[in-house]
Motif scaffolding. Sequence first.
Motif, short mmCIF file in Angstrom:
data_model
loop_
_atom_site.label_atom_id
_atom_site.label_comp_id
_atom_site.label_asym_id
_atom_site.label_seq_id
_atom_site.Cartn_x
_atom_site.Cartn_y
_atom_site.Cartn_z
N GLY A 1 72.69 15.35 91.33
CA GLY A 1 72.30 15.10 92.71
C GLY A 1 71.39 16.15 93.29
N GLU A 2 71.05 17.18 92.53
CA GLU A 2 70.20 18.25 93.02
C GLU A 2 68.74 17.82 93.02
N ILE A 3 67.96 18.36 93.98
CA ILE A 3 66.53 18.12 94.01
C ILE A 3 65.93 18.72 92.75
N SER A 4 65.07 17.95 92.09
CA SER A 4 64.56 18.39 90.80
C SER A 4 63.09 18.04 90.65
N GLU A 5 62.30 18.98 90.15
CA GLU A 5 60.88 18.73 89.88
C GLU A 5 60.74 17.81 88.67
N SER A 6 61.56 18.04 87.65
CA SER A 6 61.53 17.19 86.46
C SER A 6 62.97 16.99 85.98
N VAL A 7 63.22 15.83 85.43
CA VAL A 7 64.57 15.47 84.98
C VAL A 7 64.52 15.18 83.49
N ALA A 8 65.46 15.72 82.73
CA ALA A 8 65.52 15.49 81.29
C ALA A 8 65.65 13.99 81.00
N LEU A 9 65.00 13.52 79.95
CA LEU A 9 65.04 12.10 79.60
C LEU A 9 66.47 11.63 79.33
N ALA A 10 67.29 12.50 78.74
CA ALA A 10 68.69 12.12 78.46
C ALA A 10 69.43 11.83 79.78
N ASP A 11 69.15 12.61 80.82
CA ASP A 11 69.78 12.38 82.13
C ASP A 11 69.23 11.11 82.78
#
Length: 170
Positions: A44-54
């Motif tokens: 739920g955290e603000i993220s610039e990029s997210v891992a594909l697995a997530d």
Amino acid sequence: MSGDYIIYITHSVVLDGDDNGVYYEPFIYTISANKTESLNPKTGEISESVALADQKTQLFSPFTDGSRAGWSYQDTDSESKIILFDPATGNASTITTAGTVGEISLDDDRMIWTKSVFPSFRSSLAYAWENVTKEESHSTSTPGFSFIACFSGILAAVLIYTGLSGKRKF
């Protein structure tokens, strides 16, 4: 609609290449700032990029009360996670619950959702309060419904039987 925030989840399908699969990504839109931010599906955290697995985590039931937002996902076969994000503070919290979660509703310091536990397809209503650490489930039923349904069924059977057994000539 009230409040300053809208939560939505994008859903994309990649059919070719090494990264093929189905991807989900939650976003929060701040109306007053005309700003969209990406959120990590599992934290739920603000993220610039997210891992594909997530991003391959299937997300359900996005919800907001205008000041906080969230969604749920199936963590294991027997457990779900509910993510609750407060954009004003940037804090995110995770609620772990048994079964599959859906139809989440948030109102002030109360949260309500339906949950079902496999192999039963029976859903129960779960309540959570912000300052309580224990989840409670209550079964509900409609008093007298079983009696009325049973009585109506017997009455219909008798009427059908008597209507069919009487010989009528036209």
